[in-house]
Design an enzyme around this catalytic site. Structure first.
Site, PDB file in Angstrom:
ATOM      1  N   LYS A  36       0.784  -1.120  -0.061  1.00 36.45           N
ATOM      2  CA  LYS A  36      -0.042  -0.012   0.115  1.00 36.45           C
ATOM      3  C   LYS A  36       0.783   1.398  -0.034  1.00 36.45           C
ATOM      4  O   LYS A  36       0.590   2.320   0.495  1.00 36.45           O
ATOM      5  CB  LYS A  36      -0.942   0.068   1.100  1.00 36.45           C
ATOM      6  CG  LYS A  36      -1.874  -1.124   1.511  1.00 36.45           C
ATOM      7  CD  LYS A  36      -2.233  -2.019   0.248  1.00 36.45           C
ATOM      8  CE  LYS A  36      -3.590  -1.269  -0.682  1.00 36.45           C
ATOM      9  NZ  LYS A  36      -3.727  -1.965  -1.773  1.00 36.45           N
ATOM     10  N   GLY A  70       2.406   2.457  -3.025  1.00 34.65           N
ATOM     11  CA  GLY A  70       2.446   3.069  -4.221  1.00 34.65           C
ATOM     12  C   GLY A  70       3.105   1.974  -5.381  1.00 34.65           C
ATOM     13  O   GLY A  70       3.386   2.460  -6.356  1.00 34.65           O
ATOM     14  N   HIS A  90       7.503  -7.122  -2.135  1.00 38.08           N
ATOM     15  CA  HIS A  90       7.284  -6.755  -0.927  1.00 38.08           C
ATOM     16  C   HIS A  90       8.303  -6.993  -0.134  1.00 38.08           C
ATOM     17  O   HIS A  90       8.298  -6.980   1.326  1.00 38.08           O
ATOM     18  CB  HIS A  90       6.002  -6.856  -0.437  1.00 38.08           C
ATOM     19  CG  HIS A  90       4.653  -6.208  -0.895  1.00 38.08           C
ATOM     20  ND1 HIS A  90       4.955  -5.059  -1.814  1.00 38.08           N
ATOM     21  CD2 HIS A  90       3.538  -6.825  -1.176  1.00 38.08           C
ATOM     22  CE1 HIS A  90       3.543  -4.605  -2.149  1.00 38.08           C
ATOM     23  NE2 HIS A  90       2.933  -5.843  -1.961  1.00 38.08           N
ATOM     24  N   SER A 103      -4.956   2.730   4.278  1.00 40.70           N
ATOM     25  CA  SER A 103      -5.407   2.112   2.883  1.00 40.70           C
ATOM     26  C   SER A 103      -5.196   0.660   2.929  1.00 40.70           C
ATOM     27  O   SER A 103      -6.288  -0.199   2.476  1.00 40.70           O
ATOM     28  CB  SER A 103      -3.965   2.574   1.949  1.00 40.70           C
ATOM     29  OG  SER A 103      -4.124   1.759   0.688  1.00 40.70           O
ATOM     30  N   ALA A 121      -0.049   8.533 -15.735  1.00 39.48           N
ATOM     31  CA  ALA A 121       0.122   7.912 -14.182  1.00 39.48           C
ATOM     32  C   ALA A 121      -0.758   8.573 -13.212  1.00 39.48           C
ATOM     33  O   ALA A 121      -0.307   8.516 -12.175  1.00 39.48           O
ATOM     34  CB  ALA A 121       1.648   7.895 -14.297  1.00 39.48           C
ATOM     35  N   PHE A 126      -3.837   9.715 -10.798  1.00 39.67           N
ATOM     36  CA  PHE A 126      -4.695   8.894 -10.152  1.00 39.67           C
ATOM     37  C   PHE A 126      -6.145   8.722 -11.002  1.00 39.67           C
ATOM     38  O   PHE A 126      -6.628   7.810 -11.249  1.00 39.67           O
ATOM     39  CB  PHE A 126      -5.166   9.338  -8.687  1.00 39.67           C
ATOM     40  CG  PHE A 126      -5.898   8.492  -7.929  1.00 39.67           C
ATOM     41  CD1 PHE A 126      -5.666   7.400  -7.379  1.00 39.67           C
ATOM     42  CD2 PHE A 126      -7.394   9.040  -7.865  1.00 39.67           C
ATOM     43  CE1 PHE A 126      -6.288   6.725  -6.761  1.00 39.67           C
ATOM     44  CE2 PHE A 126      -8.384   8.056  -7.141  1.00 39.67           C
ATOM     45  CZ  PHE A 126      -7.700   7.113  -6.570  1.00 39.67           C
ATOM     46  N   GLU A 127      -6.479   9.970 -11.499  1.00 42.02           N
ATOM     47  CA  GLU A 127      -7.647  10.039 -12.339  1.00 42.02           C
ATOM     48  C   GLU A 127      -7.452   9.047 -13.511  1.00 42.02           C
ATOM     49  O   GLU A 127      -8.555   8.437 -13.918  1.00 42.02           O
ATOM     50  CB  GLU A 127      -8.203  11.602 -12.890  1.00 42.02           C
ATOM     51  CG  GLU A 127      -8.554  12.243 -11.755  1.00 42.02           C
ATOM     52  CD  GLU A 127      -7.120  12.521 -10.718  1.00 42.02           C
ATOM     53  OE1 GLU A 127      -5.957  12.779 -11.009  1.00 42.02           O
ATOM     54  OE2 GLU A 127      -7.464  12.877  -9.352  1.00 42.02           O
ATOM     55  N   MET A 156      -5.602   6.701 -14.124  1.00 41.27           N
ATOM     56  CA  MET A 156      -5.282   5.021 -13.660  1.00 41.27           C
ATOM     57  C   MET A 156      -6.636   4.553 -13.234  1.00 41.27           C
ATOM     58  O   MET A 156      -6.791   3.370 -13.532  1.00 41.27           O
ATOM     59  CB  MET A 156      -4.075   5.086 -12.586  1.00 41.27           C
ATOM     60  CG  MET A 156      -2.811   5.165 -13.491  1.00 41.27           C
ATOM     61  SD  MET A 156      -1.529   5.212 -11.981  1.00 41.27           S
ATOM     62  CE  MET A 156      -1.559   3.724 -11.248  1.00 41.27           C
ATOM     63  N   ARG A 197      -8.070   3.792  -4.317  1.00 43.21           N
ATOM     64  CA  ARG A 197      -9.386   3.932  -3.598  1.00 43.21           C
ATOM     65  C   ARG A 197      -9.317   5.361  -3.554  1.00 43.21           C
ATOM     66  O   ARG A 197     -10.107   5.880  -3.955  1.00 43.21           O
ATOM     67  CB  ARG A 197      -8.816   3.125  -2.339  1.00 43.21           C
ATOM     68  CG  ARG A 197     -10.089   3.424  -1.142  1.00 43.21           C
ATOM     69  CD  ARG A 197      -9.671   2.942   0.202  1.00 43.21           C
ATOM     70  NE  ARG A 197      -8.295   3.614   0.879  1.00 43.21           N
ATOM     71  CZ  ARG A 197      -8.416   4.504   1.386  1.00 43.21           C
ATOM     72  NH1 ARG A 197      -9.564   5.021   2.054  1.00 43.21           N
ATOM     73  NH2 ARG A 197      -7.175   5.203   1.855  1.00 43.21           N
ATOM     74  N   LYS A 198      -8.138   6.194  -2.922  1.00 44.94           N
ATOM     75  CA  LYS A 198      -8.280   7.636  -2.752  1.00 44.94           C
ATOM     76  C   LYS A 198      -7.249   8.311  -3.253  1.00 44.94           C
ATOM     77  O   LYS A 198      -7.353   9.331  -3.863  1.00 44.94           O
ATOM     78  CB  LYS A 198      -8.773   8.170  -1.250  1.00 44.94           C
ATOM     79  CG  LYS A 198     -10.055   7.807  -0.720  1.00 44.94           C
ATOM     80  CD  LYS A 198     -10.147   8.929   0.631  1.00 44.94           C
ATOM     81  CE  LYS A 198     -11.520   9.091   0.906  1.00 44.94           C
ATOM     82  NZ  LYS A 198     -11.668   9.334   2.580  1.00 44.94           N
TER      83      LYS A 198
END
Ligand code: PPS
Length: 292
Positions: free
Chosen positions: A46, A48, A101, A131, A220, A222-223, A225, A251-252
């Protein structure tokens, strides 16, 4: 010793997801063959990951910039510890992009010889907490929590996939000289995506024209993607068995969402633990959109 439950699989002291587990793969990770021109995105969950998978693949594979390209972001930059698509990584053409990760001590040996490049993306852990809480309640492969308090307990005890955030970032930072690594902040990407894209492209030694950068930045955000099914994992969000409620991977995508979720007491407790665990830690954190 390995241990497992419905959600968490402990291997060499680190928690992996039981649902996506491939034990043989984990056993052989040490010897994963690393090429000089490989690039690895390393994150705590979470922080990025998807965003950087998108940016790097846009930088590398020009033809992915056309939104009709039909390759899911997890195929463009697959996880080395899960190999969800069961790809033969050795057959992938160079340059390859991977993500993980993993903590610093479990990555392939080849990376420790400064072979290949690593981009470590970190994010303020209060926003990660929020998140991760929403994500775990949404996706059935993760353990749901009744409320933030319950999830915070697991997060602060490292009883989540990715184990303890404090250990992850500290481990990577303190061993940075063993790797060819760039540390980037989620918040810095959020505040100036253009500068961040340039920073990443310089690190991977890819010269980009102003026009290239314009295109990458546009794809790239947020909107953009959020409306791209290959990045926002539409197949998963529309799969009733994979999710518990309605939701989206993207999500946000903001800085400071923790302020609308944590109580004063939870926030103070978090600050106390952060202060003691991150004492003398030099990397900067941004907790608020208005902060410089
Ligand atoms: S995962 O499951 O570990 O791969 O998740 P990860 O991709 O690391 O993190 C998901 C969060 O990153 C946000 N995100 C973005 N924020 C801003 N801009 C862009 N373009 C973007 N893409 C992904 C995503 O919305 C998740 O954060 P939250 O706070 O839940 O929205």
């Amino acid at each position: 010793m390995d241990s497992t439950d419905k959600y968490l699989f402990k291997f060499k002291g680190f928690y992996f997801s039981t649902s996506y587990l491939d034990h043989e793969l984990l056993e052989n990770l040490d010897d994963f063959e690393v090429r000089d021109d490989d690039v690895f995105i390393v994150t705590y969950p979470k922080s990025g990951t998807i965003w950087t998978q998108q940016i790097l693949s846009l930088i590398y594979f020009e033809n992915h910039r056309n939104r009709t390209e039909s390759i899911n972001v997890n195929i463009r930059a697959p996880y080395i510890e899960y190999n969800l698509q069961k790809t033969d990584f050795s057959k992938r053409p160079s340059p390859r992009i991977f993500c993980t990760h993993l903590p610093y001590h479990l990555v392939p040996k080849g990376l420790k010889n400064k072979k290949a490049k690593i981009i470590y993306i970190y994010r303020n852990p209060k926003d990660i907490l929020i998140s991760y809480y929403h994500f775990s309640n949404w996706v059935t492969a993760f353990e749901p929590s009744e409320n933030i308090e319950c999830f915070m307990e697991k997060f602060l005890n490292g009883k989540v996939v990715g184990s303890l955030w404090f250990d992850h970032i500290r481990g990577w930072y303190e061993h940075r000289h063993d790797f060819n690594i760039l540390f980037m902040m989620y918040e810095e990407m959020k505040k100036d995506l253009r500068i961040s894209v340039r920073k990443i492209s310089r690190f991977v030694e890819k010269e980009l024209s102003e026009e290239d950068i314009d295109t990458i930045v546009k794809q790239a955000t947020f909107e953009t993607m959020k409306t791209d099914p290959l990045v926002n994992h539409k197949a998963i969000s529309e799969n009733e068995a994979a999710t518990r409620t309605e939701g989206k991977f993207l999500r946000k995508g903001t800085i400071g969402d923790w302020k609308t979720h944590l109580t004063v007491e939870q926030n103070e407790r978090f600050d106390r633990i952060f202060k003691s665990r991150m004492k003398d830690f030099p990397l900067k954190f941004i907790w608020d959109m208005n902060e410089n």
